[in-house]
Structures are given as structure tokens and as C-alpha cells.
Design a protein around this motif. Sequence first.
Motif, short mmCIF file in Angstrom:
data_model
loop_
_atom_site.label_atom_id
_atom_site.label_comp_id
_atom_site.label_asym_id
_atom_site.label_seq_id
_atom_site.Cartn_x
_atom_site.Cartn_y
_atom_site.Cartn_z
N GLU A 142 43.15 -93.46 -43.36
CA GLU A 142 44.57 -93.07 -43.33
C GLU A 142 44.72 -91.60 -42.98
OE1 GLU A 142 45.55 -94.11 -47.32
OE2 GLU A 142 46.11 -96.16 -46.79
N ALA A 143 43.85 -90.76 -43.51
CA ALA A 143 43.89 -89.33 -43.21
C ALA A 143 43.63 -89.07 -41.73
CB ALA A 143 42.85 -88.59 -44.07
N VAL A 144 42.72 -89.83 -41.13
CA VAL A 144 42.43 -89.68 -39.70
C VAL A 144 43.69 -89.99 -38.88
CG1 VAL A 144 41.14 -90.66 -37.75
CG2 VAL A 144 39.96 -90.11 -39.89
N ILE A 145 44.38 -91.06 -39.21
CA ILE A 145 45.58 -91.43 -38.47
C ILE A 145 46.68 -90.40 -38.64
CG2 ILE A 145 47.46 -93.12 -38.33
CD1 ILE A 145 45.31 -95.27 -38.91
N LEU A 146 46.95 -89.96 -39.86
CA LEU A 146 47.99 -88.95 -40.07
C LEU A 146 47.67 -87.62 -39.40
CD1 LEU A 146 49.27 -89.52 -43.70
CD2 LEU A 146 50.48 -89.89 -41.56
N ALA A 147 46.40 -87.23 -39.45
CA ALA A 147 46.00 -85.99 -38.77
C ALA A 147 46.22 -86.12 -37.27
CB ALA A 147 44.54 -85.67 -39.08
N TYR A 148 45.91 -87.28 -36.72
CA TYR A 148 46.09 -87.50 -35.29
C TYR A 148 47.57 -87.45 -34.91
CZ TYR A 148 45.00 -89.18 -30.64
OH TYR A 148 44.86 -89.26 -29.28
#
Length: 102
Positions: A9-15
Motif C-alpha cells: 500500500e505504501a508503494v502505491i501511495l508513494a507512486y
Amino acid sequence: YNQWLDFSEAVILAYLTGMVVAFVLMRALVFPKSTQPISKSVGFFVMVNGVGILQTFAVSVGLYYLLPLVGINRWAPEIAHGIGIAVPALSSYVGHKRFSFR
């Protein structure tokens, strides 16, 4: 984001956060002579980054689980995400040059 959310989830939000910042900076600094209407640029920008987020997600999450298996435990999430971000750099640049910011 990684402090409050699951890694994927953190990867998607950071992206997604990076996408907003990238659009503004690319329009102003990398492709300032673009004559493409902003609404059309945004549409193509989202499509190009849709492909990029799939690349980033697959590489980041894949390496997140693979790195510990090969003995890399310290900094594995950071290494995985860093490599995941780097992978779509070329394909995104070409896509933005040809479609988003003609």
C-alpha cells in the motif's frame, strides 16, 4: 507511508504522490514547450504512469520477498522500492515524450 501502511500500500501511495509532483514539474521544466492541452496531457500522463505503476509494483514487491531469500535482510524494503522506482524510468520518459507532452 511505510511507517503507517502495509509495504505494498505504501508503494502505491508513494507512486501516486510522485505522479502529481512529476506532472507539475515535467510540464514546467522538462517539456515547457508542449502545446498539448493540459486535459489531454493529464489523460496520457495517467495512462503512461498506469503502466509504470504496474512495473514499479511488480519489481518492488517481488524484490521485497526475494531479497531476504538471497540473504539481504537489512534495508530490503528500501532497496526493493528504490529498484522498483528506477525500472520504469526509461519507458515512462518515452511515453511522456511521445504522448503526454507532445
